[in-house]
Write a protein that holds these residues in place. Structure first.
Motif, PDB file in Angstrom:
ATOM      1  N   MET A   1     -54.852 -10.436  50.499  1.00  0.00           N
ATOM      2  CA  MET A   1     -55.889 -11.382  50.176  1.00  0.00           C
ATOM      3  C   MET A   1     -55.313 -12.507  49.325  1.00  0.00           C
ATOM      4  N   GLN A   2     -54.331 -12.168  48.505  1.00  0.00           N
ATOM      5  CA  GLN A   2     -53.715 -13.198  47.695  1.00  0.00           C
ATOM      6  C   GLN A   2     -53.076 -14.253  48.584  1.00  0.00           C
ATOM      7  N   LEU A   3     -52.362 -13.830  49.594  1.00  0.00           N
ATOM      8  CA  LEU A   3     -51.684 -14.776  50.470  1.00  0.00           C
ATOM      9  C   LEU A   3     -52.612 -15.338  51.537  1.00  0.00           C
ATOM     10  N   ALA A   4     -53.398 -14.493  52.160  1.00  0.00           N
ATOM     11  CA  ALA A   4     -54.254 -14.923  53.269  1.00  0.00           C
ATOM     12  C   ALA A   4     -55.365 -15.867  52.823  1.00  0.00           C
ATOM     13  N   GLN A   5     -55.949 -15.591  51.675  1.00  0.00           N
ATOM     14  CA  GLN A   5     -57.096 -16.387  51.215  1.00  0.00           C
ATOM     15  C   GLN A   5     -56.800 -17.174  49.939  1.00  0.00           C
ATOM     16  N   LYS A   6     -55.541 -17.128  49.486  1.00  0.00           N
ATOM     17  CA  LYS A   6     -55.123 -17.834  48.275  1.00  0.00           C
ATOM     18  C   LYS A   6     -55.962 -17.449  47.058  1.00  0.00           C
ATOM     19  N   MET A   7     -56.199 -16.152  46.924  1.00  0.00           N
ATOM     20  CA  MET A   7     -56.981 -15.632  45.796  1.00  0.00           C
ATOM     21  C   MET A   7     -56.042 -15.180  44.685  1.00  0.00           C
ATOM     22  N   ARG A   8     -56.517 -15.229  43.485  1.00  0.00           N
ATOM     23  CA  ARG A   8     -55.795 -14.636  42.362  1.00  0.00           C
ATOM     24  C   ARG A   8     -55.966 -13.120  42.467  1.00  0.00           C
ATOM     25  N   ILE A   9     -55.105 -12.390  41.770  1.00  0.00           N
ATOM     26  CA  ILE A   9     -55.079 -10.930  41.910  1.00  0.00           C
ATOM     27  C   ILE A   9     -56.429 -10.287  41.602  1.00  0.00           C
ATOM     28  N   ALA A  12     -58.837 -11.024  44.422  1.00  0.00           N
ATOM     29  CA  ALA A  12     -58.470 -10.252  45.607  1.00  0.00           C
ATOM     30  C   ALA A  12     -58.906  -8.794  45.466  1.00  0.00           C
ATOM     31  N   LYS A  13     -58.684  -8.211  44.295  1.00  0.00           N
ATOM     32  CA  LYS A  13     -59.106  -6.833  44.066  1.00  0.00           C
ATOM     33  C   LYS A  13     -60.619  -6.704  44.176  1.00  0.00           C
ATOM     34  N   ARG A  60     -58.430  -2.338  62.431  1.00  0.00           N
ATOM     35  CA  ARG A  60     -59.611  -1.958  61.654  1.00  0.00           C
ATOM     36  C   ARG A  60     -59.622  -2.629  60.278  1.00  0.00           C
ATOM     37  N   ILE A  61     -58.460  -2.723  59.645  1.00  0.00           N
ATOM     38  CA  ILE A  61     -58.368  -3.393  58.339  1.00  0.00           C
ATOM     39  C   ILE A  61     -58.675  -4.878  58.476  1.00  0.00           C
ATOM     40  N   ALA A  62     -58.123  -5.523  59.492  1.00  0.00           N
ATOM     41  CA  ALA A  62     -58.380  -6.952  59.711  1.00  0.00           C
ATOM     42  C   ALA A  62     -59.870  -7.204  59.912  1.00  0.00           C
ATOM     43  N   ASP A  63     -60.520  -6.361  60.692  1.00  0.00           N
ATOM     44  CA  ASP A  63     -61.952  -6.512  60.927  1.00  0.00           C
ATOM     45  C   ASP A  63     -62.762  -6.250  59.662  1.00  0.00           C
ATOM     46  N   LEU A  64     -62.389  -5.219  58.924  1.00  0.00           N
ATOM     47  CA  LEU A  64     -63.108  -4.854  57.700  1.00  0.00           C
ATOM     48  C   LEU A  64     -63.022  -5.946  56.643  1.00  0.00           C
ATOM     49  N   LEU A  65     -61.824  -6.487  56.437  1.00  0.00           N
ATOM     50  CA  LEU A  65     -61.630  -7.489  55.385  1.00  0.00           C
ATOM     51  C   LEU A  65     -61.856  -8.914  55.861  1.00  0.00           C
ATOM     52  N   GLY A  66     -61.967  -9.096  57.166  1.00  0.00           N
ATOM     53  CA  GLY A  66     -62.195 -10.440  57.690  1.00  0.00           C
ATOM     54  C   GLY A  66     -60.984 -11.345  57.522  1.00  0.00           C
TER      55      GLY A  66
END
Length: 80
Positions: A1-9, A12-13, A60-66
């Motif tokens: 999530m940090q890399l894919a969505q540019k979120m801070r840790i 992302a958590k 399944r992870i890709a679908d779950l987390l979008g």
């Protein structure tokens, strides 16, 4: 999530915890996360017969987390 969505840790958590319906502290609890992974069928560290493994777990992870996962997208392109 940090890399894919540019979120801070912490963001992302919180995002992942919301998606898998656990508390942020539970993300680092091995016992809790094993149960969550088995319930959501998104793969576990040690293989369990009948549970998702490898690319199936990634899908399944890709679908779950979008999120977009390159190997999943390549698989979907081949299947289309």
């Amino acid at each position: 999530m940090q890399l894919a969505q540019k979120m801070r840790i912490q963001e992302a958590k919180a995002y992942v915890a919301t998606k898998v319906k656990v508390g942020v502290d539970d993300l680092s609890d091995v016992t809790v996360m094993r149960e969550v992974r088995e319930d959501l069928d998104i793969g576990v560290i040690t293989s369990v017969p009948g549970c998702a493994k490898g690319i199936e777990a990634k899908v399944r992870i890709a679908d779950l987390l979008g999120v977009r996962i390159n190997s999943v997208e390549r698989l979907r392109a081949k299947m289309a």
